[in-house]
Design an enzyme around this catalytic site. Structure first.
Site, PDB file in Angstrom:
ATOM      1  N   ARG A 259      -8.178 -12.240  -4.084  1.00 13.38           N
ATOM      2  CA  ARG A 259      -8.130 -10.801  -4.349  1.00 13.38           C
ATOM      3  C   ARG A 259      -8.257 -10.477  -5.837  1.00 13.38           C
ATOM      4  O   ARG A 259      -8.516  -9.346  -6.223  1.00 13.38           O
ATOM      5  CB  ARG A 259      -6.829 -10.193  -3.826  1.00 13.38           C
ATOM      6  CG  ARG A 259      -6.785 -10.081  -2.332  1.00 13.38           C
ATOM      7  CD  ARG A 259      -5.593  -9.232  -1.904  1.00 13.38           C
ATOM      8  NE  ARG A 259      -5.190  -9.593  -0.583  1.00 13.38           N
ATOM      9  CZ  ARG A 259      -5.659  -9.039   0.537  1.00 13.38           C
ATOM     10  NH1 ARG A 259      -6.542  -8.066   0.478  1.00 13.38           N
ATOM     11  NH2 ARG A 259      -5.246  -9.436   1.721  1.00 13.38           N
TER      12      ARG A 259
ATOM     13  N   ASP B 207     -24.573  -3.303  -6.238  1.00 14.33           N
ATOM     14  CA  ASP B 207     -25.907  -2.808  -6.607  1.00 14.33           C
ATOM     15  C   ASP B 207     -26.017  -1.307  -6.392  1.00 14.33           C
ATOM     16  O   ASP B 207     -26.548  -0.581  -7.232  1.00 14.33           O
ATOM     17  CB  ASP B 207     -26.989  -3.507  -5.769  1.00 14.33           C
ATOM     18  CG  ASP B 207     -27.389  -4.850  -6.354  1.00 14.33           C
ATOM     19  OD1 ASP B 207     -27.031  -5.136  -7.521  1.00 14.33           O
ATOM     20  OD2 ASP B 207     -28.062  -5.627  -5.631  1.00 14.33           O
TER      21      ASP B 207
ATOM     22  N   ASN C  23     -12.287   2.974  -3.883  1.00 12.33           N
ATOM     23  CA  ASN C  23     -11.483   1.826  -3.488  1.00 12.33           C
ATOM     24  C   ASN C  23     -12.271   1.168  -2.362  1.00 12.33           C
ATOM     25  O   ASN C  23     -12.249   1.650  -1.225  1.00 12.33           O
ATOM     26  CB  ASN C  23     -10.097   2.261  -3.012  1.00 12.33           C
ATOM     27  CG  ASN C  23      -9.244   1.070  -2.598  1.00 12.33           C
ATOM     28  OD1 ASN C  23      -9.763  -0.036  -2.429  1.00 12.33           O
ATOM     29  ND2 ASN C  23      -7.949   1.291  -2.419  1.00 12.33           N
TER      30      ASN C  23
ATOM     31  N   TYR D  68       0.799  -1.239   0.000  1.00  8.47           N
ATOM     32  CA  TYR D  68       0.000   0.000   0.000  1.00  8.47           C
ATOM     33  C   TYR D  68       0.823   1.276   0.000  1.00  8.47           C
ATOM     34  O   TYR D  68       0.259   2.372  -0.047  1.00  8.47           O
ATOM     35  CB  TYR D  68      -0.936  -0.010   1.220  1.00  8.47           C
ATOM     36  CG  TYR D  68      -1.823  -1.243   1.252  1.00  8.47           C
ATOM     37  CD1 TYR D  68      -2.734  -1.482   0.231  1.00  8.47           C
ATOM     38  CD2 TYR D  68      -1.730  -2.170   2.286  1.00  8.47           C
ATOM     39  CE1 TYR D  68      -3.539  -2.625   0.246  1.00  8.47           C
ATOM     40  CE2 TYR D  68      -2.529  -3.309   2.311  1.00  8.47           C
ATOM     41  CZ  TYR D  68      -3.425  -3.522   1.289  1.00  8.47           C
ATOM     42  OH  TYR D  68      -4.220  -4.640   1.290  1.00  8.47           O
TER      43      TYR D  68
ATOM     44  N   SER E 228      -2.735  -1.792  -4.372  1.00  8.82           N
ATOM     45  CA  SER E 228      -1.853  -2.948  -4.519  1.00  8.82           C
ATOM     46  C   SER E 228      -2.130  -3.700  -5.820  1.00  8.82           C
ATOM     47  O   SER E 228      -3.148  -3.475  -6.484  1.00  8.82           O
ATOM     48  CB  SER E 228      -2.028  -3.890  -3.323  1.00  8.82           C
ATOM     49  OG  SER E 228      -3.315  -4.489  -3.357  1.00  8.82           O
TER      50      SER E 228
ATOM     51  N   HIS F 150     -14.335  -7.712  -2.894  1.00  7.30           N
ATOM     52  CA  HIS F 150     -14.304  -9.127  -3.245  1.00  7.30           C
ATOM     53  C   HIS F 150     -15.588  -9.885  -2.916  1.00  7.30           C
ATOM     54  O   HIS F 150     -15.719 -11.042  -3.290  1.00  7.30           O
ATOM     55  CB  HIS F 150     -13.094  -9.784  -2.561  1.00  7.30           C
ATOM     56  CG  HIS F 150     -11.822  -8.996  -2.757  1.00  7.30           C
ATOM     57  ND1 HIS F 150     -11.267  -8.815  -4.014  1.00  7.30           N
ATOM     58  CD2 HIS F 150     -11.036  -8.294  -1.882  1.00  7.30           C
ATOM     59  CE1 HIS F 150     -10.176  -8.048  -3.894  1.00  7.30           C
ATOM     60  NE2 HIS F 150     -10.023  -7.730  -2.611  1.00  7.30           N
TER      61      HIS F 150
ATOM     62  N   HIS G 136      -7.303   0.257  -6.855  1.00  8.12           N
ATOM     63  CA  HIS G 136      -6.637  -0.524  -5.813  1.00  8.12           C
ATOM     64  C   HIS G 136      -5.174  -0.129  -5.775  1.00  8.12           C
ATOM     65  O   HIS G 136      -4.512  -0.092  -6.818  1.00  8.12           O
ATOM     66  CB  HIS G 136      -6.775  -2.030  -6.076  1.00  8.12           C
ATOM     67  CG  HIS G 136      -8.207  -2.448  -6.078  1.00  8.12           C
ATOM     68  ND1 HIS G 136      -8.930  -2.579  -4.925  1.00  8.12           N
ATOM     69  CD2 HIS G 136      -9.056  -2.670  -7.099  1.00  8.12           C
ATOM     70  CE1 HIS G 136     -10.175  -2.890  -5.234  1.00  8.12           C
ATOM     71  NE2 HIS G 136     -10.283  -2.948  -6.548  1.00  8.12           N
TER      72      HIS G 136
HETATM   73  C1  DQA Z   1      -7.137  -2.916  -1.711  1.00  7.49           C
HETATM   74  C2  DQA Z   1      -7.003  -4.403  -2.057  1.00  7.49           C
HETATM   75  C3  DQA Z   1      -7.976  -5.239  -1.251  1.00  7.49           C
HETATM   76  O1  DQA Z   1      -7.815  -6.609  -1.581  1.00  7.49           O
HETATM   77  C4  DQA Z   1      -7.724  -5.074   0.234  1.00  7.49           C
HETATM   78  O2  DQA Z   1      -8.692  -5.807   0.967  1.00  7.49           O
HETATM   79  C5  DQA Z   1      -7.653  -3.674   0.659  1.00  7.49           C
HETATM   80  C6  DQA Z   1      -7.035  -2.681  -0.213  1.00  7.49           C
HETATM   81  C7  DQA Z   1      -6.050  -2.088  -2.408  1.00  7.49           C
HETATM   82  O3  DQA Z   1      -6.178  -0.870  -2.412  1.00  7.49           O
HETATM   83  O4  DQA Z   1      -5.067  -2.640  -2.903  1.00  7.49           O
HETATM   84  O5  DQA Z   1      -8.013  -3.336   1.794  1.00  7.49           O
HETATM   85  O6  DQA Z   1      -8.390  -2.460  -2.162  1.00  7.49           O
END
Ligand code: DQA
Length: 146
Positions: A111, A87, A74, A23, A102, A80, A100
């Site tokens: 993920r 919706d 985000n 992150y 990451s 997931h 995201h």
């Molecule tokens: C995330 C990726 C998700 O899998 C994770 O649960 C997060 C952050 C990301 O910004 O990479 O909390 O959304």
């Protein structure tokens, strides 16, 4: 001024304390600032909201999006599995960019799947905070074309 809603879901309030490998070192405040500065270049205002509660995210989408031109979201781990959030995003009928920080496709298998992504015009992942600058540009370009 035209408005964009920047929304963050679960655990993103503690950015800066989460694993920097995934992150980066930025805080949520930094990300909101970066996004606001980028949006300002295109004369957009950014409304920000973060919650760890799925229902609060949905309530905010319903309350705020009638005044907005688009959404950058985000959803954190809600990405997931939250069909309710999917919706709610669809129901806004607004263009959405999902971000995201990451590289979600290079981590745990679960993920890789986003249930919210089909509501989005684009998903940006793995670019850490730079992804939010890209999201503003993608969203504004899309809004201007429509
Ligand atoms: C995330 C990726 C998700 O899998 C994770 O649960 C997060 C952050 C990301 O910004 O990479 O909390 O959304």
């Amino acid at each position: 001024m035209k408005k964009i809603l920047l929304m963050h879901g679960a655990n993103l309030n503690i950015l800066g304390k989460r694993d920097p490998k995934h992150y980066g070192n930025v805080t949520l405040f930094d990300i909101e600032k970066i996004t606001k500065e980028e949006a300002k270049k295109f004369e957009y205002d950014v409304i920000t909201y973060q919650s760890n509660c799925e229902g609060k995210l949905i309530d905010t989408l319903q309350a705020e999006t009638p005044h907005c031109k688009g959404i950058i979201i985000n959803p954190g781990a809600f990405t997931h599995y939250s069909y309710a959030l999917y919706d709610a995003l669809l129901d806004t009928q607004l263009p959405i960019v999902e971000v995201h920080l990451s590289a979600i496709h290079s981590r745990e298998k679960w993920r890789s799947h986003s249930v919210t992504a089909p509501a989005a015009i684009q998903v940006i992942w793995g670019k850490k905070e730079i992804g939010y600058k890209d999201a503003v540009r993608v969203l504004v370009e899309y809004i201007q074309k429509c």
